[in-house]
Design an enzyme around this catalytic site. Structure first.
Site, PDB file in Angstrom:
ATOM      1  N   LYS A 192      51.446  -6.927  -6.921  1.00 22.19           N
ATOM      2  CA  LYS A 192      52.624  -6.879  -6.049  1.00 22.19           C
ATOM      3  C   LYS A 192      52.337  -7.178  -4.577  1.00 22.19           C
ATOM      4  O   LYS A 192      52.281  -8.323  -4.167  1.00 22.19           O
ATOM      5  CB  LYS A 192      53.341  -5.546  -6.219  1.00 22.19           C
ATOM      6  CG  LYS A 192      54.120  -5.449  -7.546  1.00 22.19           C
ATOM      7  CD  LYS A 192      55.049  -4.271  -7.579  1.00 22.19           C
ATOM      8  CE  LYS A 192      55.833  -4.164  -8.881  1.00 22.19           C
ATOM      9  NZ  LYS A 192      56.864  -5.203  -9.031  1.00 22.19           N
TER      10      LYS A 192
ATOM     11  N   ASP B  78      47.198   2.658 -12.603  1.00 22.37           N
ATOM     12  CA  ASP B  78      48.066   1.512 -12.375  1.00 22.37           C
ATOM     13  C   ASP B  78      48.697   1.671 -10.996  1.00 22.37           C
ATOM     14  O   ASP B  78      49.645   2.431 -10.819  1.00 22.37           O
ATOM     15  CB  ASP B  78      49.133   1.462 -13.477  1.00 22.37           C
ATOM     16  CG  ASP B  78      50.128   0.325 -13.290  1.00 22.37           C
ATOM     17  OD1 ASP B  78      50.230  -0.224 -12.179  1.00 22.37           O
ATOM     18  OD2 ASP B  78      50.841   0.010 -14.267  1.00 22.37           O
TER      19      ASP B  78
ATOM     20  N   PHE C 247      55.703   2.645 -16.985  1.00 16.10           N
ATOM     21  CA  PHE C 247      55.880   1.199 -17.164  1.00 16.10           C
ATOM     22  C   PHE C 247      54.615   0.491 -16.706  1.00 16.10           C
ATOM     23  O   PHE C 247      54.160   0.684 -15.575  1.00 16.10           O
ATOM     24  CB  PHE C 247      57.074   0.691 -16.358  1.00 16.10           C
ATOM     25  CG  PHE C 247      57.294  -0.798 -16.484  1.00 16.10           C
ATOM     26  CD1 PHE C 247      57.932  -1.318 -17.599  1.00 16.10           C
ATOM     27  CD2 PHE C 247      56.851  -1.666 -15.501  1.00 16.10           C
ATOM     28  CE1 PHE C 247      58.124  -2.688 -17.730  1.00 16.10           C
ATOM     29  CE2 PHE C 247      57.033  -3.036 -15.620  1.00 16.10           C
ATOM     30  CZ  PHE C 247      57.678  -3.552 -16.734  1.00 16.10           C
TER      31      PHE C 247
END
Length: 400
Positions: free
Chosen positions: A254, A225, A141
């Site tokens: 994040k 990522d 994802f």
């Protein structure tokens, strides 16, 4: 509206006013402190999801609060026609903590998806008539914008929005598939060091090292990522450091500003020379309010030893989960304070609901996995309370 609303009332307001892109919220939260949040009814919850690995310092941490207030009272936004001291400081800090060093560069944006969108464009800049394919992994994802969605290895998420941007192929997460795919026709390889949304799935042993060997051999960008795994969550500043690998680029978001929206693409070595003036940009990206907050959060993570705390507390949490001795626990995955619990039955939703009913916030990314990602600040008391509340959740589901 004044007074305390009923659950039906606030859910009706939500349903009538917000876009129907997500399910109905589980609770109406009104405040937080440390590793705890409270709902509108006064119920307290131990937050072991941390806004999906975002709230590195927990809720209302004095360092976070002071940084936001100080910078908001000074200079909040200036556009990308100007620079500010916090922006320069954060770019230099990211070069240091990622290992990108003096030749590294940072691009700032507002989210993980935007960071991966920038990385997608970086990959395009390494293309030529004979080198045009981007490789990503099945079940990974990378975000919901069109570029990051094209990278996402979940067909069900892509299908409603096809045709996707072209030139992306998805392969199985095996070294064999990697060796069969990476050649001189590939421009970039995108990898999540741990697939968080897939249930905290780790890569096969030696995968990143082999990926680094193959990408260097063929002039392919290795783009990692680290949106969910970065910023100390796995017991190192970034998960790739646990493998001894140096990428060509890493995406960060994040936990970087502890709840304030920010993202970054950091490039290493020759990848730092691919972008040129006018090829990408963001009005809000790198503004002084976001970068000052990120500097404060990253500084606290470093000075308070929270990376080491993540490694230590992660081991404690794994011991707590194993100590349940539940037939529902098939395996325990992840690193540091990003933990996945593989289940022997598809009851993850029931377990997360039971945990919430017992004052514990965790997450079920799929039917057979739980995800646990508490703030990096947790200590003995939170670990102990986690064990008690998780036991109640498992007892409730096993008893039913």
């Amino acid at each position: 509206m004044s007074g305390v609303e009923t659950e039906t009332e606030w859910q009706s307001r939500f349903d009538s006013s917000l876009m129907r892109t997500m399910g109905m919220p589980l609770r109406l939260l009104v405040r937080g402190e440390g590793a705890y949040v409270w709902d509108d009814q006064g119920n307290r919850y131990l937050d072991f999801l941390a806004g999906i690995a975002v709230n590195s310092l927990g809720h209302a941490h004095p360092v976070f609060v002071e940084a936001v207030a100080r910078q908001a009272a000074t200079l909040a936004h200036v556009s990308n026609y100007f620079s500010t001291p916090p922006q320069l400081e954060l770019a230099e800090r990211l070069k240091r903590i990622t290992g990108a060093g003096p030749v590294g560069r940072a691009y700032f944006c507002n989210s993980g998806a935007e960071a991966n969108e920038a990385a997608f464009k970086l990959a395009r800049l390494n293309s030529s008539p004979t080198r045009s394919t981007i490789v990503a992994l099945n079940n990974a994802f990378h975000g919901r914008t069109m570029g990051s969605l094209a990278l996402t290895g979940k067909p069900a998420m892509r299908e409603p929005f096809e045709p996707m941007p072209g030139g992306v192929v998805h392969i199985d997460t095996t070294i064999e598939a990697l060796e069969a795919t990476i050649d001189d026709s590939i421009s970039a390889l995108f990898v999540e060091p741990i697939k968080g949304e897939a249930g905290v799935l780790e890569l096969p042993e030696g995968y990143l090292k082999r990926a680094r060997e193959l990408t260097e051999q063929h002039g392919v960008l290795l783009i990692l990522d680290e949106i969910q795994t970065g910023v100390g969550r796995t017991g190192a500043w970034f998960s790739y450091m646990n493998s001894g690998v140096v990428p060509d680029a890493v995406t960060v978001a994040k936990g970087m500003a502890g709840g304030f929206p920010i993202g970054s693409l950091v490039t290493f070595g020759w990848a730092s020379d691919l972008f040129s003036r006018g090829q990408h940009g963001s009005t809000f990206g790198g503004n002084p309010l976001a970068t000052a907050t990120a500097n404060a959060v990253l500084g606290e993570i470093e000075s308070a030893g929270l990376i080491e705390n993540a490694a230590r507390r992660g081991e404690q949490l794994r011991a707590v989960i194993a100590g349940l001795e539940s037939p529902l626990v098939a395996d325990i995955r992840g690193q540091g304070l990003l933990i996945g619990v593989g289940l022997s039955e598809p009851v993850a939703g029931r377990l997360s609901d039971a945990a919430l009913a017992n004052g514990l916030i965790i997450n079920a990314p799929n039917d057979s996995s739980l995800r646990i990602a508490p703030p990096l600040i947790i200590g003995d008391d939170e670990v102990r309370e986690f064990g008690l509340r998780l036991r109640l959740a498992f007892d409730a589901v096993e008893g039913s």
